[in-house]
Scaffold this active site. Structure first.
Site, short mmCIF file in Angstrom:
data_model
loop_
_atom_site.label_atom_id
_atom_site.label_comp_id
_atom_site.label_asym_id
_atom_site.label_seq_id
_atom_site.Cartn_x
_atom_site.Cartn_y
_atom_site.Cartn_z
N CYS A 95 -7.99 -62.07 13.57
CA CYS A 95 -8.22 -61.11 14.44
C CYS A 95 -7.38 -60.89 15.65
O CYS A 95 -6.19 -60.47 15.51
CB CYS A 95 -9.85 -61.66 14.99
SG CYS A 95 -10.83 -60.19 15.98
N HIS A 199 -12.72 -61.30 9.67
CA HIS A 199 -12.82 -62.72 10.02
C HIS A 199 -12.92 -63.47 8.70
O HIS A 199 -14.24 -63.48 8.13
CB HIS A 199 -13.88 -62.77 10.90
CG HIS A 199 -13.80 -62.63 12.41
ND1 HIS A 199 -13.39 -63.51 13.32
CD2 HIS A 199 -13.97 -61.19 12.95
CE1 HIS A 199 -13.03 -62.76 14.63
NE2 HIS A 199 -13.44 -61.54 14.39
N GLU A 201 -13.59 -66.68 8.42
CA GLU A 201 -14.58 -67.38 8.68
C GLU A 201 -16.07 -66.94 8.61
O GLU A 201 -16.96 -67.69 8.52
CB GLU A 201 -14.31 -68.31 10.04
CG GLU A 201 -14.62 -67.45 11.15
CD GLU A 201 -13.57 -66.34 11.62
OE1 GLU A 201 -13.81 -66.01 12.85
OE2 GLU A 201 -12.67 -66.13 10.85
#
Length: 219
Positions: A95, A199, A201
């Site tokens: 990001c 992202h 994650e």
């Protein structure tokens, strides 16, 4: 502050340095890397970064705040530059961690970036006023033809959350695109340097696969 991982290293285990400069997604990236099988050292110590096998730079929020946070750690930018550009360690920016690879960001004024991949970070300005900013939610990651065989970036769907985008100077540095009223860079890559706007994650199976491939990436 996330507790640092034991830095004792065997021949079978690489150390992944996750740079701790106050990024809001530090904990979630740490957990995702652990789930992908990484031996993670969450660190604000330049010497740990210099000794790491791989480096991950997280980031959320404004380009300016993240750049200032990173530069506030004495010697960190120098250690990252030395390990990546001279030592050849694989690097992943996530990001705003990806955006910091550019020459400058245009959020809250002009802020210098790392200058590792030529380009600047600009506000997303879709031609259609109905397109909402920030670009938030699940969207396609579409590798470009020249990057179809990249060892880390594959076609899929990932989670995005950003109002600014990376405008790369050289098309050859763009590994993948997405679309939100206009084409936006989803990933950039040059040699051992990789950045993803999405992202991993937060991208469930696709994101975990991205991190797993990064951990296996041989440049």
């Amino acid at each position: 502050m996330v507790a640092q991982t034991d830095l004792r290293k065997t021949n079978m285990t690489e150390i992944v340095a996750l740079v701790d400069y106050g990024a809001g997604n530090l904990h979630s990236v740490h957990n995702a890397l652990k789930a992908a099988g990484a031996n993670v050292a969450v660190t604000a110590d330049p010497n740990v970064v210099r000794a790491a096998d791989r480096i991950v730079l997280p980031g959320v929020g404004s380009f300016k705040a993240c750049a200032e946070g990173l530069h506030s750690i004495a010697g960190m930018v120098e250690a990252m530059t030395e390990r990546v550009h001279i030592g050849g360690a694989p690097f992943l920016g996530i990001c705003v961690g990806m955006q910091l690879l550019g020459d400058r960001g245009l959020e809250h004024g002009t802020t210098p970036g790392l200058g590792w991949i030529p380009g600047e970070v600009r506000l997303i300005k879709p031609a259609d006023p109905a397109i909402k900013i920030p670009h938030m939610g699940w969207n396609d990651v579409a590798p470009l033809p020249h990057a179809k065989d990249h060892a880390v970036i594959e076609e899929g769907e990932a989670y995005f959350l950003h109002s600014y985008h990376f405008a790369a100077k050289n098309p050859s540095d763009i590994a993948a695109m997405t679309d939100h009223g206009e084409g936006l860079v989803a990933a950039i890559a040059r040699e051992n340097i990789l950045g993803v706007q999405y992202h991993p994650e937060k991208s469930q199976t696709y994101g975990l696969a991205t991190l797993t491939r990064f951990l296996e990436w041989k440049v």
